[in-house]
Design an enzyme around this catalytic site. Sequence first.
Site, PDB file in Angstrom:
ATOM      1  N   CYS A 160       0.830  -1.195   0.000  1.00 60.57           N
ATOM      2  CA  CYS A 160       0.000   0.000   0.000  1.00 60.57           C
ATOM      3  C   CYS A 160       0.869   1.252   0.000  1.00 60.57           C
ATOM      4  CB  CYS A 160      -0.879  -0.004   1.235  1.00 60.57           C
ATOM      5  SG  CYS A 160      -1.627  -1.614   1.536  1.00 60.57           S
ATOM      6  N   GLU A 187       9.034 -11.659 -21.711  1.00 58.86           N
ATOM      7  CA  GLU A 187       8.740 -10.295 -21.274  1.00 58.86           C
ATOM      8  C   GLU A 187       7.636  -9.680 -22.148  1.00 58.86           C
ATOM      9  OE1 GLU A 187       9.093  -8.668 -18.764  1.00 58.86           O
ATOM     10  OE2 GLU A 187       8.847  -6.581 -19.329  1.00 58.86           O
ATOM     11  N   GLU A 237      -0.547  -8.692 -18.874  1.00 55.79           N
ATOM     12  CA  GLU A 237      -0.857  -7.984 -17.627  1.00 55.79           C
ATOM     13  C   GLU A 237      -1.655  -6.706 -17.843  1.00 55.79           C
ATOM     14  OE1 GLU A 237       2.470  -6.490 -15.290  1.00 55.79           O
ATOM     15  OE2 GLU A 237       3.630  -6.183 -17.094  1.00 55.79           O
TER      16      GLU A 237
HETATM   17  C1  F6R Z   1       5.619  -6.575 -14.640  1.00 62.50           C
HETATM   18  C2  F6R Z   1       6.227  -6.107 -13.406  1.00 62.50           C
HETATM   19  C3  F6R Z   1       6.475  -7.099 -12.337  1.00 62.50           C
HETATM   20  C4  F6R Z   1       7.723  -6.724 -11.521  1.00 62.50           C
HETATM   21  C5  F6R Z   1       7.874  -7.654 -10.309  1.00 62.50           C
HETATM   22  C6  F6R Z   1       9.133  -7.348  -9.533  1.00 62.50           C
HETATM   23  O1  F6R Z   1       5.524  -5.548 -15.579  1.00 62.50           O
HETATM   24  O2  F6R Z   1       6.487  -4.955 -13.247  1.00 62.50           O
HETATM   25  O3  F6R Z   1       6.572  -8.401 -12.828  1.00 62.50           O
HETATM   26  O4  F6R Z   1       8.837  -6.811 -12.354  1.00 62.50           O
HETATM   27  O5  F6R Z   1       6.767  -7.513  -9.476  1.00 62.50           O
HETATM   28  O6  F6R Z   1       9.127  -6.046  -9.059  1.00 62.50           O
HETATM   29  P1  F6R Z   1      10.450  -5.331  -8.586  1.00 62.50           P
HETATM   30  O7  F6R Z   1      11.303  -5.118  -9.796  1.00 62.50           O
HETATM   31  O8  F6R Z   1      10.006  -4.044  -7.981  1.00 62.50           O
HETATM   32  O9  F6R Z   1      11.110  -6.249  -7.611  1.00 62.50           O
END
Ligand code: F6R
Length: 613
Positions: free
Chosen positions: A2, A486, A493
Amino acid sequence: MCGIVGYIGDKDATPIILEGLKKLEYRGYDSAGIAILDGKSIQVRRDSGKIAHLGELLSKDPIHGSPGIGHTRWATHGEPSERNAHPHIGFNGQVVLVHNGIVENYLDLKQELMAEGIQFNSETDTETIVHLIESYLTAGNSLQEAVQNTLARIRGAHGIVVISTREPEKIIAARIGNAGGVVIGLGKGENYIASDIPAILEHTNEMIFLESQQMAVITKDDIKLMTLNGTRINYKIEKIDWDPISAVKGNYRHFMQKEIHEQARALTDTLAGRIDFSNSNIQLNTLNIDKIDINKITGIKIIACGTAAHAGQVGKYLIESIARIPVEVDIASEFRYRDPLVDKSQIVIAISQSGETADTLAAMEEARQKGAHIWSIVNAIGSQAMRLAEGFISMQVGPEIGVASTKAFTAPLVDLYLLAVLLADKKDLLCDESKSKLISQISMVPDLVGTCLEREAEVIEVARKYKDIEHILYLGRGINMPIAYEGALKLKEISYIHAEAYPAGEMKHGPIALIDKQMPVLAIMPKDPWYEKMLSQVEQAKARGGKTIILATDGDKRAKELGDDMLWIPEAAWMINPILAVIPLQILAYHIAAMKGLDVDQPRNLAKSVTVE
Ligand code: F6R
């Protein structure tokens, strides 16, 4: 997950908190609320839905005063609804609190509090915290003591911010573990609190970051930092040099579109200060690489989640090819539950945009306990992943607001390439000529990315043709196999289209059965060592009636003959191709979702920082 914002000072806290929450909506957006100390009483406004909804509520039924706290929620316990929205108020109406995290022992605490006759008004775990604080206050504790006694009783990882009518001249903030950051912004005669920098960056760039097991008592003129048992700690003020404008959408329709288009500039920033062209040296100063004897390193493990893990998979090809060190890529959420084989002869690299992803932080901790060297590649300055590591590489791309990661995918690719060259150099594997060739290839990336971005109009045409599909298969091989994953993740998503990715060579072992006229195939086949293999795999898909979208290198006639539709990237070295290939895939996913009228920046069920397991 949050977002939290707080303010104490002479201004009206409501608009400051509301604006701050808007900037944090990417962290969660199923409900939101604000609490203000209005003279002697606590005023709360909260509702389900997005911040705009809270804004409407506040204009119909305003509240004014200071201090104040606010919250935007991503539900963990209890459905998104007004009663479950934060802030939560204590049973005597003297304390109000916002919380980020999960109270692991909340059922026991709830039973205990209910047995004392305290009534619960929500299904949240958070409510146990506020009632506990209220009970300690009622028993004669000061607000600080009440918070300390409460924190000693709750299990799990938390960020909390509390205000009370009993001591209206202060805000108390605390952090335990990795449930998200708590940052204090310093003003003159006023202070700010937030879970993330962008919420308060327009007011101040001087910040103090709370570490785990720390709390702060904040008045308008003073900040006292201490451990959870009250021992005072000196604090370090960090200056944030992010441009507040880059956290604003500008003329773009969505943050994601803005962030895609920022990539040429952002990657220039990623490279900035890292290449010494006079002697072809890579400088990654914050990595502290000289503390490790690279020749004694037997392997590297990359741990990350989602998009960041895809970046890690590209990194495996880069590091293994350039530095000849074996690399394994692990999904962070799987890593620690299988007693992984890591030791002091290995380096574990965590990749994380937010630097607060709970699974990644837990995996880092597991690796640290087993003696491995820990590095991180992180975007959010001051985040836990940056602090927990012995050395880090900052992505240097500024805040990423769109939930779907774009520039925080290409930046670590650049970082991993630089790291691979640096590691190879430390191992004496590179002659001057190959080093300067590798360096000149990476320095061309911002320009080449700029060329890819200029082709948005061509990608929009492809998006228009395919926006109504229900399924699609993304194929790639070698260093571009993670780009297939990717590309598919980006599409699914934000557009909710079922997009599956496969290593192209695996097609004949099963997935080829899926191909028919309804299942287009997007093949990523720029000129690289896997090109010929990709050609024959696309032929196989075409022979089964599949429509093909081919991503290829400019001027590739053979690819053009096979493609029903084309996505072109400029010619580049094969190790650079992934950074270019992902750009049209980001643009394609973005426009398909935008054409469908979907909420691109805040797709359903997701949040930007995943601070729960
Ligand atoms: C998809 C996306 C997520 C993040 C994942 C890890 O577009 O953004 O899959 O890559 O939740 O997040 P971080 O990089 O903040 O650890």
